[in-house]
Design an enzyme around this catalytic site. Sequence first.
Site, mmCIF file in Angstrom:
data_model
loop_
_atom_site.group_PDB
_atom_site.id
_atom_site.type_symbol
_atom_site.label_atom_id
_atom_site.label_comp_id
_atom_site.label_asym_id
_atom_site.label_seq_id
_atom_site.Cartn_x
_atom_site.Cartn_y
_atom_site.Cartn_z
ATOM 1 C CD GLU A 74 -3.546 -1.778 2.966
ATOM 2 O OE1 GLU A 74 -3.663 -0.895 3.825
ATOM 3 O OE2 GLU A 74 -3.872 -1.591 1.788
ATOM 4 C CG ASP A 75 -1.925 2.650 6.380
ATOM 5 O OD1 ASP A 75 -2.340 2.215 5.289
ATOM 6 O OD2 ASP A 75 -2.052 3.839 6.724
ATOM 7 C CE LYS A 121 -5.596 -1.125 -1.174
ATOM 8 N NZ LYS A 121 -4.467 -0.374 -0.569
ATOM 9 C CG ASP A 148 -1.701 1.219 1.406
ATOM 10 O OD1 ASP A 148 -2.374 1.589 0.430
ATOM 11 O OD2 ASP A 148 -1.661 1.847 2.479
ATOM 12 C CG LEU A 149 1.768 5.572 -2.050
ATOM 13 C CD1 LEU A 149 3.234 5.250 -2.276
ATOM 14 C CD2 LEU A 149 1.212 6.309 -3.280
ATOM 15 C CG ASP A 150 -1.859 7.531 0.317
ATOM 16 O OD1 ASP A 150 -0.981 8.347 0.031
ATOM 17 O OD2 ASP A 150 -2.825 7.293 -0.424
ATOM 18 C CB SER A 205 -1.941 2.732 -4.035
ATOM 19 O OG SER A 205 -2.535 3.944 -3.605
ATOM 20 C CB ALA A 206 -7.373 3.122 -2.779
ATOM 21 C CB THR A 244 0.358 11.009 1.362
ATOM 22 O OG1 THR A 244 0.338 9.592 1.375
ATOM 23 C CG2 THR A 244 1.438 11.510 0.441
ATOM 24 C CE LYS A 304 -4.903 7.360 8.861
ATOM 25 N NZ LYS A 304 -4.107 7.145 10.054
HETATM 26 C C1 BG6 Z 1 -5.732 5.661 -0.272
HETATM 27 C C2 BG6 Z 1 -5.831 6.575 0.924
HETATM 28 O O1 BG6 Z 1 -4.433 5.225 -0.433
HETATM 29 O O2 BG6 Z 1 -6.135 6.355 -1.453
HETATM 30 C C3 BG6 Z 1 -7.216 7.179 1.030
HETATM 31 O O3 BG6 Z 1 -5.542 5.841 2.102
HETATM 32 C C4 BG6 Z 1 -7.585 7.875 -0.278
HETATM 33 O O4 BG6 Z 1 -7.236 8.095 2.108
HETATM 34 C C5 BG6 Z 1 -7.459 6.882 -1.427
HETATM 35 O O5 BG6 Z 1 -8.910 8.383 -0.222
HETATM 36 C C6 BG6 Z 1 -7.775 7.515 -2.790
HETATM 37 O O6 BG6 Z 1 -6.776 8.447 -3.086
HETATM 38 P P1 BG6 Z 1 -6.830 9.554 -4.213
HETATM 39 O O7 BG6 Z 1 -5.442 10.140 -4.204
HETATM 40 O O8 BG6 Z 1 -7.138 8.870 -5.518
HETATM 41 O O9 BG6 Z 1 -7.890 10.525 -3.830
HETATM 42 MG MG MG Z 2 -2.748 3.219 3.480
#
Ligand code: BG6
Ligand code: MG
Length: 218
Positions: free
Chosen positions: A179-180, A155, A19-21, A124-125, A27, A55
């Site tokens: 994952e967090d 997810k 996962d990224l964020d 990542s989402a 971020t 999240k």
């Molecule tokens: C996830 C974050 O990685 O991405 C969420 O944990 C975020 O908080 C989601 O809403 C979507 O991100 P983005 O950058 O496409 O708005």
């Molecule tokens: Mg995350």
Amino acid sequence: MPQNLFGLEGGPILGALFDLDGVLVDTAKYHYLAWKRLAAELGFYFTETDNERLKGVSRLRSLELLLEVGHCTMTEEEKVLAAEKKNAWYVEYLHTLDQGALLPGSREYLERLRAAGIKIALGSASKNAPLILERLKIASLFDAVIDGSLVSRAKPDPEVFLKGAEKLALAPRSCVVFEDSLAGIEAARAGGMRIIGVGRSENLPGAELYINSLHDLI
Ligand code: BG6
Ligand code: MG
């Protein structure tokens, strides 16, 4: 086998799905600031505790959760505009990102896995994931990048991680997900991957191992 790279017992692990964020990069605070700003425009205060539920969740679903907190309603069209506004603020913050935004151990751990021949994918989402990887100069450390624009089901659906394993040409069971978020842990479990939780077990039930950051595995 480089099993000690993951601190896990059991079968061989050949791939790592990140996962990224909140796992590689700090971020989450910028997502929070942008959502808080939108809430303020709508006339309510959005707390950090409220933000926990967002999240790992997609942009539009995050907006819906925020509207629930503020007891607000919007038409589908208004939702799209509000999500775009939040994203524009978020992207403004992203333009200030530098290497200092990498969480402890991120780069070193990715490099160590690569050196050991482990395949690496991002799951990542976020639709902003490519921009973030680019700004932090870590894009070249990934064999595959699956971001929010490449999946149709967010997810906790396992799609993002299943696509990552497929791109790496590995079976889900030979991959470990980092994952967090609760949604992400559920996605990994549904996908049949091994799971390392970044955070505390109380908040993230279901992982095999918990770390504070990737630095713990170096
Ligand atoms: C996830 C974050 O990685 O991405 C969420 O944990 C975020 O908080 C989601 O809403 C979507 O991100 P983005 O950058 O496409 O708005
Ligand atoms: Mg995350």
